[in-house]
Design an enzyme around this catalytic site. Structure first.
Site, mmCIF file in Angstrom:
data_model
loop_
_atom_site.group_PDB
_atom_site.id
_atom_site.type_symbol
_atom_site.label_atom_id
_atom_site.label_comp_id
_atom_site.label_asym_id
_atom_site.label_seq_id
_atom_site.Cartn_x
_atom_site.Cartn_y
_atom_site.Cartn_z
ATOM 1 N N LYS A 10 0.850 -1.198 0.000
ATOM 2 C CA LYS A 10 0.000 0.000 0.000
ATOM 3 C C LYS A 10 0.882 1.244 0.000
ATOM 4 O O LYS A 10 1.980 1.228 0.597
ATOM 5 C CB LYS A 10 -0.864 -0.066 1.260
ATOM 6 C CG LYS A 10 -1.877 1.040 1.459
ATOM 7 C CD LYS A 10 -2.638 0.764 2.763
ATOM 8 C CE LYS A 10 -3.694 1.791 3.072
ATOM 9 N NZ LYS A 10 -4.446 1.462 4.314
ATOM 10 N N SER B 9 -9.258 1.242 3.996
ATOM 11 C CA SER B 9 -8.534 2.118 3.105
ATOM 12 C C SER B 9 -7.560 1.379 2.182
ATOM 13 O O SER B 9 -7.073 1.954 1.216
ATOM 14 C CB SER B 9 -7.759 3.154 3.917
ATOM 15 O OG SER B 9 -6.804 2.529 4.765
ATOM 16 N N SER C 166 -9.252 -1.342 7.963
ATOM 17 C CA SER C 166 -8.760 -1.050 6.605
ATOM 18 C C SER C 166 -8.017 -2.186 5.906
ATOM 19 O O SER C 166 -7.697 -2.073 4.725
ATOM 20 C CB SER C 166 -7.862 0.188 6.633
ATOM 21 O OG SER C 166 -8.640 1.339 6.808
#
Lengths: 59, 461
Positions: free
Chosen positions: B74, B149, B173
């Site tokens: 990420k 997220s 997330s």
């Protein structure tokens, strides 16, 4: 309940979209404030947070 | 193919890291225009790493199961010399001079880093509908969100661009995108994985973990990234034993807690049905399904929100005089947090202590909890609300209300597929364990995965 608009003004905190901020804070406060009244007096915040584990002596 | 299958193929001479990496980039080039899962590709570096991995294996240097495997992280993990934006305009030109601890460990394990995955702006939201870099899309239906997220990580793994992508989890997330995208997501115990070099949303709720195609792969990655790190003072010295479960593990003498209250009070009927199938799988593996009552988790969620909004606002206050650099949803959260008082924050942390002790009582009755991960399948992109039975709920609050409390408690939790909605969108369950008991959580997850045998190839893959 707090007057969030007055608080923001006093702090000089610009609020871009008040309708996305104040109603949420009012709702958060309505749920959160009553919880704080029952915190035992001797409970301290975790300064360095560790997940709770049962003490070895009790296992 | 899973990490473990690819690792076996590499060692059997049936493929090479170069080949796996070429295939990964071919898939990324084909699918990323539709899914927007990647913010940045690192093809040049990856090709070099893959060649090195092959060379090492050819002379008997074997760094373990991640050796030569294409992965992603990420865009919240700092990467030396590679732009790391955190999905934000604020950091559009941020090029770190260090690797995050997790990136260091992935390199040490021989993994091939293909790029940086997209995310909700500043990791502060659940849709990954990013105003600066465009929406990440769900490979099961690109009109739906992948969750967030870590939405790019979920989409990249589910669509088989890469074998694994790292995520971060402050209020669901990792687990929510895993559930919405039909893959596995592991949020380890707080302190199990170093936060060093990860752009923080929060100081006391952020957790780092993998999204993978299988439970055993999640275990493989955990073994590679866990461990103490003096650069992160919250990182624990607790040793991680072997945690990759057997292919078909027994759950004899394991008590699987089935919540009688809260978790199933407001979920879609198809979610409850899918979770029951997972519980049946546990029982068939020899586990004992034990009804348990849980505390008022709405209160836990409120406390977690006060903490995350206070800490995140403290981090971002210096930038709030430039509101044009933020998306509207994220800006509103920072502006809310900025108005909370220090007293609110300290009392939220004190309540956290009380709730840790209260929740710990559950473990007298069971060894882990089996719960839905989200109330429904993935909402549509742009939807503000989602129907949960007869009620309409805010998408962010609905998506996080079954997962957020686990961040407050710092406990390990695994999200994994357990079925589908009538629209063929994946549904996920969550397995919550005691602190540092990831091995048990993974074992239960593997027992379920082995028995459900779900077909998890999405239309965009």
């Amino acid at each position: 309940m707090r007057d969030w608009k007055a608080l923001a003004a006093a702090l000089g905190a610009a609020i871009t979209e008040p309708e996305r901020v104040f109603p949420v804070l009012e709702s958060l406060e309505a749920g959160f404030r009553p919880l704080t009244k029952d915190i035992p007096h001797d409970v301290e915040p975790p300064l360095v947070f560790r997940p709770y584990r049962k003490p070895e002596a009790d296992q | 193919m899973t990490i473990l299958q690819a690792a076996a193929a590499l060692r059997a001479g049936k493929t090479t890291s170069r080949q796996l990496t070429e295939e990964a980039f071919a898939r990324i080039r084909a699918l990323n225009p539709r899914l927007n899962a990647f913010l940045a590709l690192m093809e040049e570096e990856a090709v070099v790493q893959a060649a090195r991995a092959d060379d090492e294996l050819s002379i008997g240097i074997d760094r373990g199961p991640l050796h030569g495997i294409p992965v992603a992280v990420k865009d919240v993990f700092e990467t030396h010399g590679i732009r790391t934006t955190c999905g934000s305009k604020l950091f559009a030109s941020h090029v770190p001079e260090r690797d995050a601890a997790v990136v260091e460990k992935l390199h040490a394990a021989g993994a091939v880093l293909t790029g940086k995955t997209g995310m909700h702006e500043l990791a502060f939201g659940i849709t990954s509908n990013n105003p600066h870099f465009g929406p990440v899309r769900n490979p099961w239906n690109p009109e739906h969100i992948p969750g967030g997220s870590s939405g790019g990580s979920g989409a990249a793994v589910a669509s088989r661009m890469v074998f694994m992508a790292m995520g971060s989890d402050t209020g669901g997330s990792i687990r929510v995108p895993a559930a919405y995208c039909g893959c596995v997501g592991l949020k380890p115990t707080f302190g199990r994985v170093s936060r060093y070099g990860v752009m923080p949303l929060d100081f006391t709720l952020d957790h780092m973990g993998p999204l993978t195609r299988s439970v055993r792969d999640a275990a493989v990655v955990l073994e590679a990234i866990a461990g103490p790190d003096p650069r992160d003072e919250t990182c624990a010295a607790e040793p991680l034993g072997p945690c990759v479960p057997e292919e078909n593990p027994s759950l004899e003498r394991i008590r699987v807690g089935w919540p009688e209250n809260y978790y199933f009070d407001r979920v879609a009927p198809e979610m409850e049905q899918a979770a029951r199938q997972a519980a049946d799988a546990c029982a068939r593996a020899g586990g004992e399904i034990v009804p348990v009552r849980v505390p008022d988790l709405d209160a836990y969620n409120l406390v977690a929100r006060v903490i995350v909004q206070s800490e995140a606002a403290a981090l971002m206050e210096r930038y709030l005089d430039r509101p044009e650099l933020f998306g509207a949803d994220v800006l509103a959260l920072f502006e809310q947090g900025r108005l909370l008082s220090a007293t609110d924050y300290i009392n939220a942390q004190r309540l956290r202590r009380v709730m840790q002790r209260e929740f710990h009582g559950i473990w007298e009755h069971c060894d882990c909890l089996l719960t839905p991960c989200t109330p429904t399948g993935a909402p549509r992109i742009g939807a503000a609300t989602i129907a949960v039975g007869p009620e309409e709920e805010d998408v962010r609050l609905a998506s996080t209300r079954l997962v957020r409390a686990v961040n407050l408690l710092g406990l390990p939790a695994l999200s994994m597929p357990c079925g589908f909605t009538s629209q063929r969108l994946p549904l996920g369950i969550q397995i919550i364990g005691q602190a540092f008991e990831e091995a048990l959580v993974l074992r239960v997850g593997q027992a379920i995965e082995h028995r459900l045998q779900l077909k998890l190839k999405p239309p965009v893959a």
